[in-house]
Design an enzyme around this catalytic site. Structure first.
Site, short mmCIF file in Angstrom:
data_model
loop_
_atom_site.label_atom_id
_atom_site.label_comp_id
_atom_site.label_asym_id
_atom_site.label_seq_id
_atom_site.Cartn_x
_atom_site.Cartn_y
_atom_site.Cartn_z
N CYS A 113 44.54 37.69 38.38
CA CYS A 113 43.68 37.25 37.27
C CYS A 113 43.83 35.78 36.90
CB CYS A 113 43.97 38.11 36.04
SG CYS A 113 43.80 39.89 36.31
N HIS A 169 43.17 35.08 29.38
CA HIS A 169 44.31 35.18 30.31
C HIS A 169 44.72 33.83 30.92
CE1 HIS A 169 46.57 38.03 33.30
NE2 HIS A 169 47.37 37.42 32.42
#
Length: 589
Positions: A113, A169
């Site tokens: 991610c 993130h």
């Protein structure tokens, strides 16, 4: 030609492109299966707007010379997990958008991610931002380095309204790391890598739990109605489009949480997939069905509010699927978190009325870093000389079918990943220590060293509910001493035939290229966890916890004010230094 004078179909970058490298002389087994469902709903009356905003009837002239940019990032979607790649999971919206646009079938991202998101937003490889290792953990005092210019910051310079909805993130330990401080006018979504789709809570470890839903810089308690995040984010997108005007350009970054674990979806989506026996695969299918519907609703909103005709919609997954969590990368090898094709080759396409050529498949090399210079050029912006991007402007490749300016991709060099037990400088011909995890692609050739990660080919649903007892019979166990692999990805996209012993000269060339890249790497940023990050010390919410000492802050400010400013020159984004490497020894090109 001046930016304002560009015609609708020609306002895209027209600079001369760099040669792409040599193409293979052999055909590749197509992974695509055709047969698209009709999409009568698009162009028909829009569904009722759940945002509560009044309907807008756009004027024909209500537009901007700069295109509206909508970047949709799915989370953990496997390479096979789209209808047009042969999946049993139906994705009529994605199939139609891709069929009417350009499918990117040689498109690469990162295996996890944070790295993919950082490369998209900076146009730089991980080795140039310090994020080479793993992902940013919730308790780490770490974030995308503040000295990196971001895509929304560059778009704001040329008049764009910038909005982010979904998963960040990229770190949040200090307020300067938050999305609104990195170029977004507004932010609605989560800061962490995962969490409950309904409650928006996340536990990093026992007792270290907190709430993770934000609006701009504050916890979004007022918006917490236990709505499934995919639907909630779509409603927010509809509200943004309804309140903005298409006369002014907009950049909308929609980073859906789906289809990342935990595997949760509204009950009605399960009905279609009762025939799938594997419960994880069934849940995953339901989540993807909901995501496909959400993207349909986003597209309808773009049409309803007058953006669509001057829009560019880009769709991408952030990494490969995780078979244990329902995803499938078949027939590619490996999974999320690995540098096999299944971890880094992604579902991706571009859909836009502004495309010159529509309805075709692009097999040219494209990487997630390429969106940064491509989108800035489309936005009629310029790039500072000192940005030193790793991405290329690939719009002419996508829109006109031209050769890609990209001839190689550094997938990564991770100097702190667990070293391969049998790796050595000797195995790397004295050029490279093969204990180090690394992967690089040059033209058709891909080299891996160290421990590339889980290496199986996993057919759909091969994992039963009882566990991995039904692994396929094609499982391969490499010899214990293996730390170098070489594949011709064009001829062998499934990485079945290792050619490292057959072509040692090619191995040496790619190892030298790795070594060249490594000389430009910055130190890895992966600090130990900070106990002050505990949400219990922050009102039960995950959020910024670092407070810089006031004395240090004043000293830093004073130093910054006294620092002489550099004159910046501008350049077209499709130029890059050090890209003269040529595999003249490569068979077939």
């Amino acid at each position: 030609m001046a930016p304002g004078g560009r015609a609708t179909h020609h306002r895209l970058c027209k600079g001369k492109m760099v040669a792409a490298g040599v193409l293979a002389g052999f055909s590749v087994l197509s992974l695509l299966t055709y047969g698209y469902l009709s999409w009568d709903s698009v162009g028909a009356s829009p569904r009722p707007d759940q945002s509560g905003a009044a309907a807008v009837v756009p004027e024909a002239s209500a537009t901007t010379s700069q295109p509206h940019i909508i970047f949709i990032l799915a989370d953990d979607q496997g390479f096979r997990d789209v209808g047009y790649h042969g999946s049993e999971i139906r994705t009529p919206t994605l199939d139609k958008l891709a069929a009417e646009g350009v499918k990117l079938e040689n498109y690469y991202v990162q295996p996890m991610c944070t790295p993919s998101r950082s490369q998209f937003i900076t146009g730089k490889y991980q080795i140039h931002t310090g994020l080479q290792h793993s992902v940013i953990r919730p308790t780490q005092p770490n974030c995308l380095p503040l000295d990196n210019v971001t895509l929304p910051q560059k778009l704001k310079e040329v008049g764009y309204s910038t909005h982010m909805v979904g998963k960040w993130h990229l770190g949040f330990y200090r307020k300067e790391c938050m999305p609104t401080q990195r170029g977004f006018d507004t932010f609605f979504g989560s800061l962490l890598g995962s969490g409950d789709y309904y409650t928006h809570f996340k536990c990093d470890s026992p007792g270290i739990c907190g709430y993770d839903l934000y609006e701009n810089d504050s916890a979004a308690w007022d918006h917490d109605h236990r709505i499934y995040s995919t639907q909630m984010y779509t409603q927010k997108v509809q509200q943004i489009l309804a309140s903005h005007t298409p006369r002014n350009p907009i950049f909308l970054y929609i980073a859906y949480q789906a289809v990342h674990s935990p595997l949760q979806a509204p009950g009605k989506y399960y009905e279609r997939y009762r025939s799938i026996n594997n419960i994880n695969r069934r849940r995953y299918a339901a989540m993807l069905a909901c995501l496909d519907e959400a993207i349909n609703n986003v597209t309808l909103a773009l049409k309803k509010y007058g953006y669509y005709d001057n829009s560019i919609i880009i769709y991408s997954s952030d990494n490969g699927g995780q078979p244990m969590a329902g995803g499938s990368n078949w027939p590619l090898r490996g999974s999320k978190g690995t540098y096999w094709e299944g971890g880094i080759r992604a579902v991706g396409f571009v859909h836009s009325p502004l495309l010159k050529n529509k309805g075709f498949v692009c097999k040219e090399l494209v990487h997630i870093t390429d969106w940064f210079p491509t989108l800035i050029t489309l936005a009629e912006g310029q790039i500072d000389e000192d940005l030193q991007l790793d991405g290329y402007d690939i719009w002419e490749t996508i829109s006109e079918g031209r050769r890609s300016p990209r001839v190689d991709i550094l997938h990564n060099i991770d100097p702190i990943y667990t070293k391969a037990k049998n790796g050595s400088w000797a195995a790397g011909f004295g050029i490279w220590n093969t204990a180090i995890q690394s992967a690089i692609r040059v033209n058709h050739w891909k080299l891996l060293t160290g421990n590339p990660g889980y290496s199986d080919w996993v057919p759909p649903q091969s994992f039963s509910n009882a566990g991995p007892s039904r692994w396929h019979s094609e499982r391969v166990s490499w010899s214990a001493g293996k730390t170098v692999w070489l594949f011709n990805i064009t001829a062998d996209p499934y990485e079945r035939v290792d050619l490292s012993s057959k072509y040692p000269d090619i191995v040496k060339q790619l190892l030298r290229r790795l070594s060249e890249f490594n000389k430009t790497a910055v130190p890895v940023r992966y600090p130990p966890k900070d106990p002050k990050s505990n949400p219990n010390l922050n009102g039960g919410v995950w959020g910024p916890w670092f407070k810089e000492d006031e004395k240090k802050k004043k000293q830093s400010k004073k130093k910054s004010e006294n620092k002489p400013r550099k004159n910046k020159t501008k350049k077209k984004p499709n130029r890059k230094k050090g890209q003269s490497f040529s595999c003249h020894l490569l068979p077939g090109g």
